[in-house]
Design an enzyme around this catalytic site. Sequence first.
Site, PDB file in Angstrom:
ATOM      1  N   HIS A   1       7.057   6.630  -1.163  1.00 22.94           N
ATOM      2  CA  HIS A   1       8.369   5.625  -1.074  1.00 22.94           C
ATOM      3  C   HIS A   1       9.643   6.676  -0.976  1.00 22.94           C
ATOM      4  O   HIS A   1      10.868   6.639  -0.851  1.00 22.94           O
ATOM      5  CB  HIS A   1       8.840   5.552  -2.860  1.00 22.94           C
ATOM      6  CG  HIS A   1       7.740   4.525  -3.759  1.00 22.94           C
ATOM      7  ND1 HIS A   1       8.205   2.982  -3.308  1.00 22.94           N
ATOM      8  CD2 HIS A   1       6.651   4.154  -4.463  1.00 22.94           C
ATOM      9  CE1 HIS A   1       7.193   2.883  -4.382  1.00 22.94           C
ATOM     10  NE2 HIS A   1       6.786   3.660  -4.539  1.00 22.94           N
TER      11      HIS A   1
ATOM     12  N   GLU B   1       4.252  12.627  -6.891  1.00 25.75           N
ATOM     13  CA  GLU B   1       5.040  12.037  -5.653  1.00 25.75           C
ATOM     14  C   GLU B   1       6.249  12.786  -5.183  1.00 25.75           C
ATOM     15  O   GLU B   1       6.691  13.112  -6.455  1.00 25.75           O
ATOM     16  CB  GLU B   1       5.505  10.634  -6.880  1.00 25.75           C
ATOM     17  CG  GLU B   1       3.711   9.963  -6.835  1.00 25.75           C
ATOM     18  CD  GLU B   1       3.804   8.460  -7.716  1.00 25.75           C
ATOM     19  OE1 GLU B   1       5.144   7.919  -7.424  1.00 25.75           O
ATOM     20  OE2 GLU B   1       3.415   7.934  -8.702  1.00 25.75           O
TER      21      GLU B   1
ATOM     22  N   SER C   1       7.407   6.356  -7.605  1.00 29.57           N
ATOM     23  CA  SER C   1       8.077   4.494  -7.574  1.00 29.57           C
ATOM     24  C   SER C   1       8.197   3.919  -8.644  1.00 29.57           C
ATOM     25  O   SER C   1       9.256   3.251  -8.120  1.00 29.57           O
ATOM     26  CB  SER C   1       6.523   4.269  -7.618  1.00 29.57           C
ATOM     27  OG  SER C   1       5.655   4.318  -8.890  1.00 29.57           O
TER      28      SER C   1
ATOM     29  N   ASP D   1       2.378  12.289  -2.934  1.00 30.57           N
ATOM     30  CA  ASP D   1       2.365  11.205  -2.038  1.00 30.57           C
ATOM     31  C   ASP D   1       3.210  10.806  -1.702  1.00 30.57           C
ATOM     32  O   ASP D   1       4.327  10.277  -2.501  1.00 30.57           O
ATOM     33  CB  ASP D   1       1.218  10.146  -3.626  1.00 30.57           C
ATOM     34  CG  ASP D   1       1.353   8.565  -2.560  1.00 30.57           C
ATOM     35  OD1 ASP D   1       2.378   8.509  -2.194  1.00 30.57           O
ATOM     36  OD2 ASP D   1       0.764   8.536  -3.902  1.00 30.57           O
TER      37      ASP D   1
ATOM     38  N   HIS E   1       1.005   7.920  -9.765  1.00 26.55           N
ATOM     39  CA  HIS E   1       0.517   6.709  -9.919  1.00 26.55           C
ATOM     40  C   HIS E   1      -0.819   6.716 -10.049  1.00 26.55           C
ATOM     41  O   HIS E   1      -2.043   7.041  -9.956  1.00 26.55           O
ATOM     42  CB  HIS E   1       0.939   6.378  -7.749  1.00 26.55           C
ATOM     43  CG  HIS E   1       0.923   5.115  -7.540  1.00 26.55           C
ATOM     44  ND1 HIS E   1      -0.375   4.152  -7.785  1.00 26.55           N
ATOM     45  CD2 HIS E   1       1.798   3.872  -7.923  1.00 26.55           C
ATOM     46  CE1 HIS E   1      -0.315   2.946  -7.312  1.00 26.55           C
ATOM     47  NE2 HIS E   1       1.532   2.382  -7.516  1.00 26.55           N
TER      48      HIS E   1
ATOM     49  N   ASN F   1      10.497  -3.444  -1.880  1.00 23.92           N
ATOM     50  CA  ASN F   1       9.613  -2.198  -1.035  1.00 23.92           C
ATOM     51  C   ASN F   1       9.457  -1.431   0.561  1.00 23.92           C
ATOM     52  O   ASN F   1       9.951  -0.506   0.830  1.00 23.92           O
ATOM     53  CB  ASN F   1       8.384  -1.473  -1.614  1.00 23.92           C
ATOM     54  CG  ASN F   1       8.278  -1.461  -3.282  1.00 23.92           C
ATOM     55  OD1 ASN F   1       9.544  -1.060  -3.734  1.00 23.92           O
ATOM     56  ND2 ASN F   1       7.317  -2.138  -3.856  1.00 23.92           N
TER      57      ASN F   1
ATOM     58  N   LYS G   1       5.369  -0.187   2.947  1.00 24.75           N
ATOM     59  CA  LYS G   1       6.424   0.087   2.133  1.00 24.75           C
ATOM     60  C   LYS G   1       7.376   0.035   3.110  1.00 24.75           C
ATOM     61  O   LYS G   1       8.160  -0.823   3.911  1.00 24.75           O
ATOM     62  CB  LYS G   1       6.722   1.224   0.717  1.00 24.75           C
ATOM     63  CG  LYS G   1       5.731   0.224  -0.193  1.00 24.75           C
ATOM     64  CD  LYS G   1       5.545   1.414  -1.200  1.00 24.75           C
ATOM     65  CE  LYS G   1       5.367   0.522  -1.972  1.00 24.75           C
ATOM     66  NZ  LYS G   1       3.653   1.398  -2.865  1.00 24.75           N
TER      67      LYS G   1
HETATM   68  C1  LIG Z   1       2.718   1.384  -3.685  1.00 24.89           C
HETATM   69  C2  LIG Z   1       1.948   3.402  -3.844  1.00 24.89           C
HETATM   70  C3  LIG Z   1       0.957   3.684  -3.200  1.00 24.89           C
HETATM   71  C4  LIG Z   1       0.128   2.266  -2.927  1.00 24.89           C
HETATM   72  O1  LIG Z   1       0.241   2.084  -1.456  1.00 24.89           O
HETATM   73  P1  LIG Z   1      -0.351   0.502  -0.525  1.00 24.89           P
HETATM   74  O2  LIG Z   1      -0.733   0.883   1.121  1.00 24.89           O
HETATM   75  O3  LIG Z   1       0.711  -0.312  -0.810  1.00 24.89           O
HETATM   76  O4  LIG Z   1      -2.140   0.302  -1.214  1.00 24.89           O
HETATM   77  C5  LIG Z   1       0.259   4.763  -3.630  1.00 24.89           C
HETATM   78  N1  LIG Z   1       1.148   5.935  -4.045  1.00 24.89           N
HETATM   79  C6  LIG Z   1       1.695   4.896  -4.468  1.00 24.89           C
HETATM   80  C7  LIG Z   1       2.635   6.332  -5.467  1.00 24.89           C
HETATM   81  C8  LIG Z   1       3.149   4.132  -4.660  1.00 24.89           C
HETATM   82  O5  LIG Z   1       3.973   3.904  -5.208  1.00 24.89           O
END
Ligand SMILES: *Cc1c(COP(=O)(O)O)cnc(C)c1O
Length: 391
Positions: A216, A184, A188, A213, A140, A54, A246
Amino acid sequence: MVPQTVMHSLVSYARAKMAEIAAGNLTRVLRPTARGDGLIVERGGKKLISFSCNDYLGLSRHPKVIAAAIEATKTYGAGAGASRYVTGDNPLYGEVEARLARLKGTDGAIVFGSGYLANLGIVPALLGEGDLIVGDEWMHACMHGGSRLSRAKIFLFRHNDADHCAEILARERANHRHCIVMTEGVFSMDGDRAPVKRLAEIAKQHDAWLFTDDAHALGVIGDGKGSAHADGAHGQVPLQMGTLSKAVGAYGGYLCTDADTLELVRHRARSLIYSTGLPPAALGAANAALDLIETDAELVAKPLAKAQLFTSALNLPAAESAIVPVMLGEPKRALAAAQQLEEAGFMVVAIRPPTVPEDTSRLRVTFSAAHDDADVLRLAETLRNLKVVTP
Ligand SMILES: *Cc1c(COP(=O)(O)O)cnc(C)c1O
């Protein structure tokens, strides 16, 4: 040495549970993987081109980012020493938060230990019993986690179906005090984008707070500014969460929001208050990486362009982000395809339930600014020859 006490009931429970998992082809294996230059990874003595990281901009390996991490470690040490509220509030936090707020165009930002910890902290900081969460069914795991911790009532709407979200709000909103609509920005495991602008309008109509969120999305879409910008909803998403692990290539999570909400979250998010601050190296790295995201538009445009090169080579619908799923259905098929790709020199990880819904096991292909176009096309060709993609 004293032999370890074995609790027989515990061991037999663990064995029975694992037998169930194995029967469903859902065993997970940790495989030591060295991300040498970030693109070529070494696993089991083999060098593979990774299409599974990522690290969309290759920033985890950028010389400026690495230098900033080293500098921060030399200046401040390896660990934070305590929670941010005790002695762990390294001066670099302020810089990272100012950059995030500027990039997102919000009053401010607060940095958490990780994206996961951010979601576990933010939702219960804002909602409690008697409140309502209306979330996309594919959100997520940590969004579900934060939602459940809050004790608010949770309803899920069909994936990216804003009308269904509106329907639930029309039915349920009046019976609850406060309400968050959750999605999101970029999904993801599917790489598709949420209808952020539409959801913002619907949320506003029902006096609900839209929470995105952008794990990505940051650094990849909307000139690197994320999903609200990409969907023309700038200024219309009150709660924008994301991660520094990421595209930013470091570690940590964040929330960008208005000054008052920020103050409340700072006071109530337990995952912020009762967890140690980030290692200074992560903050130094994030700072340098965010600077590059803000200033290097050419770099930021690359991952999406690579993903679209791949989808066009395979006649798949055009990629909307740096993530492209190749659907295979049964876990076994996904594992076999990943194995065949590995034999051809590629690392593309198979994703299976419970990470994704039943019968939607897949290869999740992610693209990085650092990929060569020739390798992207070679991966597409290999997939076509494996006959896993039927255009
Ligand atoms: C990876 C991810 C997270 C968690 O983030 P980290 O910093 O890896 O703990 C939260 N939400 C989504 C949609 C993700 O893909």
